[in-house]
Design a protein around this motif. Structure first.
Motif, PDB file in Angstrom:
ATOM      1  N   MET A   1       0.845  -1.201   0.000  1.00  0.00           N
ATOM      2  CA  MET A   1       0.000   0.000   0.000  1.00  0.00           C
ATOM      3  C   MET A   1       0.877   1.246   0.000  1.00  0.00           C
ATOM      4  SD  MET A   1      -2.893   1.208   2.776  1.00  0.00           S
ATOM      5  CE  MET A   1      -3.889  -0.256   2.510  1.00  0.00           C
ATOM      6  N   SER A   2       0.598   2.164  -0.909  1.00  0.00           N
ATOM      7  CA  SER A   2       1.381   3.393  -1.000  1.00  0.00           C
ATOM      8  C   SER A   2       1.025   4.328   0.153  1.00  0.00           C
ATOM      9  CB  SER A   2       1.109   4.080  -2.336  1.00  0.00           C
ATOM     10  OG  SER A   2      -0.241   4.506  -2.411  1.00  0.00           O
ATOM     11  N   ASP A   3       1.868   5.357   0.336  1.00  0.00           N
ATOM     12  CA  ASP A   3       1.620   6.326   1.401  1.00  0.00           C
ATOM     13  C   ASP A   3       0.301   7.063   1.194  1.00  0.00           C
ATOM     14  OD1 ASP A   3       3.915   5.652   2.708  1.00  0.00           O
ATOM     15  OD2 ASP A   3       5.122   7.272   1.842  1.00  0.00           O
ATOM     16  N   VAL A   4      -0.011   7.390  -0.083  1.00  0.00           N
ATOM     17  CA  VAL A   4      -1.258   8.112  -0.369  1.00  0.00           C
ATOM     18  C   VAL A   4      -2.463   7.251  -0.016  1.00  0.00           C
ATOM     19  CG1 VAL A   4      -2.627   9.196  -2.176  1.00  0.00           C
ATOM     20  CG2 VAL A   4      -0.147   9.476  -2.176  1.00  0.00           C
ATOM     21  N   ALA A   5      -2.414   5.972  -0.368  1.00  0.00           N
ATOM     22  CA  ALA A   5      -3.521   5.069  -0.049  1.00  0.00           C
ATOM     23  C   ALA A   5      -3.668   4.900   1.463  1.00  0.00           C
ATOM     24  CB  ALA A   5      -3.303   3.718  -0.724  1.00  0.00           C
ATOM     25  N   ARG A   6      -2.539   4.842   2.166  1.00  0.00           N
ATOM     26  CA  ARG A   6      -2.595   4.708   3.626  1.00  0.00           C
ATOM     27  C   ARG A   6      -3.228   5.942   4.256  1.00  0.00           C
ATOM     28  NH1 ARG A   6       0.160   6.896   7.450  1.00  0.00           N
ATOM     29  NH2 ARG A   6       1.679   7.771   5.979  1.00  0.00           N
ATOM     30  N   ILE A   7      -2.803   7.124   3.796  1.00  0.00           N
ATOM     31  CA  ILE A   7      -3.356   8.371   4.343  1.00  0.00           C
ATOM     32  C   ILE A   7      -4.852   8.470   4.036  1.00  0.00           C
ATOM     33  CG2 ILE A   7      -3.302  10.883   4.110  1.00  0.00           C
ATOM     34  CD1 ILE A   7      -0.279  10.650   3.728  1.00  0.00           C
ATOM     35  N   GLU A 190      -4.450   5.471  -7.979  1.00  0.00           N
ATOM     36  CA  GLU A 190      -3.659   6.213  -8.974  1.00  0.00           C
ATOM     37  C   GLU A 190      -4.154   7.648  -9.089  1.00  0.00           C
ATOM     38  OE1 GLU A 190      -2.556   5.914 -13.760  1.00  0.00           O
ATOM     39  OE2 GLU A 190      -3.740   4.343 -12.783  1.00  0.00           O
ATOM     40  N   ALA A 191      -5.477   7.826  -9.024  1.00  0.00           N
ATOM     41  CA  ALA A 191      -6.042   9.178  -9.096  1.00  0.00           C
ATOM     42  C   ALA A 191      -5.610  10.006  -7.899  1.00  0.00           C
ATOM     43  CB  ALA A 191      -7.565   9.094  -9.172  1.00  0.00           C
ATOM     44  N   ALA A 192      -5.586   9.403  -6.707  1.00  0.00           N
ATOM     45  CA  ALA A 192      -5.187  10.134  -5.505  1.00  0.00           C
ATOM     46  C   ALA A 192      -3.753  10.642  -5.607  1.00  0.00           C
ATOM     47  CB  ALA A 192      -5.348   9.233  -4.282  1.00  0.00           C
ATOM     48  N   GLU A 193      -2.871   9.852  -6.217  1.00  0.00           N
ATOM     49  CA  GLU A 193      -1.484  10.293  -6.382  1.00  0.00           C
ATOM     50  C   GLU A 193      -1.391  11.450  -7.364  1.00  0.00           C
ATOM     51  OE1 GLU A 193       0.791   6.897  -7.453  1.00  0.00           O
ATOM     52  OE2 GLU A 193       0.592   5.918  -5.499  1.00  0.00           O
ATOM     53  N   LEU A 194      -2.212  11.439  -8.410  1.00  0.00           N
ATOM     54  CA  LEU A 194      -2.190  12.536  -9.383  1.00  0.00           C
ATOM     55  C   LEU A 194      -2.790  13.816  -8.813  1.00  0.00           C
ATOM     56  CD1 LEU A 194      -3.296  10.773 -12.701  1.00  0.00           C
ATOM     57  CD2 LEU A 194      -1.037  11.673 -12.160  1.00  0.00           C
TER      58      LEU A 194
END
Length: 325
Positions: A1-7, A190-194
């Motif tokens: 899980m990426s940092d953005v997904a965790r947050i 992916e959208a959250a990272e963008l």
């Protein structure tokens, strides 16, 4: 899980402290006030008056529930128009008596139901934006969970905007963004990272003024928003009296943060093969052109049908004698 997904997951967790927890944990003698004096009381927005080291403060927050029944009572933290009007009533009252305003924001967005639209959801949000930008007492907005869409912005036009470490602030949910851009809601990560919606990214872009670190898993009020820290900020902003220059300062703050931020272009090497020749601007232009021609064709068809009906009615009326009463 990426940092953005965790947050994103932590920002939406039901175990987070709510606006009522912050209001009761930070301010002494907090008294909750109810109703917009027009329609009804909205449980999704709480508001009242408390004391911060002896200074009277108006507190407004968007409240989520801890369980299913609580969420049903609070409408899952999605305010109705009467909730925003209640918040505006309390903020105008604060301006009248010279009290600073502190808002706590945690919502996925304003409620989009039919009843809310009939009672003027858009107008209520727009009026809050207009009135808060001209409020003559200082405002501090703190995002404590999700800060979604205009529903969050309606309480976030402030002199200082803070975010807790594991929170988000965006114009749209990542799922909605992915659905619009790729027609696939499963690409929300992916959208959250963008979208650059985390506190650290927004701080780097100058959208927010401060990121408050969270110790542990949001089990207690962070030290940076406890009474001593807020009191120091009150002294720096001169919150003890109304300030006629605050609206101008707030307008300058908003103008400086509404400049276009260009995202770095992605190289074709990192794109999937299906997206190498994809140009969003070109696709948008082609889509608009097709829609314009389709709308024109529909209008012509409606006019032809209307003309045929009118002609038929005209000739039928000529053949049929009219009986008067």
């Amino acid at each position: 899980m990426s940092d953005v997904a965790r947050i994103l997951k932590e920002a939406r967790d039901q175990g987070r402290l709510t606006a009522l927890d912050f209001a009761q944990g930070i301010f002494d003698d907090f008294i909750e006030l109810h109703g917009d004096r027009n329609f009804r009381d909205d449980g999704a927005i709480i508001g009242g008056i408390g004391r911060l080291n002896g200074q009277a403060v108006t507190v407004v927050g968007i409240q989520k529930g801890r369980n299913l029944q609580d969420n049903l009572n609070r409408n899952f933290g999605q305010p109705h128009p009467e909730g925003y009007r209640k918040a505006l009533r309390l903020m105008k009252q604060a301006e009248k008596f010279g009290r600073p305003v502190v808002t706590f924001i945690n919502t996925a967005g304003a409620y989009p139901g039919v009843g809310a639209e009939e009672r003027g959801q858009g107008e209520a949000i727009a009026r809050n934006l207009m009135e808060m930008s001209d409020l003559k007492v200082p405002i501090i907005a703190i995002i404590i969970g999700e800060g979604g869409s205009g529903g969050a912005l309606a309480l976030a036009v402030a002199d200082k905007v803070w975010m807790l470490e594991n929170t988000i602030y965006s114009i749209l949910s990542p799922e909605g963004f992915a659905t619009i851009l790729w027609k696939d809601g499963s690409r929300s990560e992916e959208a959250a990272e963008l979208m650059k919606i985390t506190s650290g990214e927004l701080l780097n872009m100058g959208i927010v003024d401060k990121v408050i670190p969270e110790r542990g898993y949001f089990t207690s009020v962070p030290a940076a928003v406890r009474p001593a820290a807020l009191r120091r900020l009150c002294l720096r902003l001169r919150l003890n009296r109304p300030n006629s220059t605050l609206p101008d300062c707030r307008a300058g703050w908003i103008s400086s943060r509404t400049k276009l931020h260009r995202l770095p272009a992605r190289s074709k090497q990192n794109l999937p093969k299906s997206e190498e020749s994809y140009s969003p601007m070109k696709a948008t232009d082609e889509t608009l052109t097709r829609r314009r021609w389709l709308i024109l064709a529909v209008i012509c068809l409606i006019n032809l049908c209307a003309g045929s009906v009118n002609s038929f009615e005209f000739h039928r009326c000529r053949r049929t004698p009219q009986v008067g009463y």
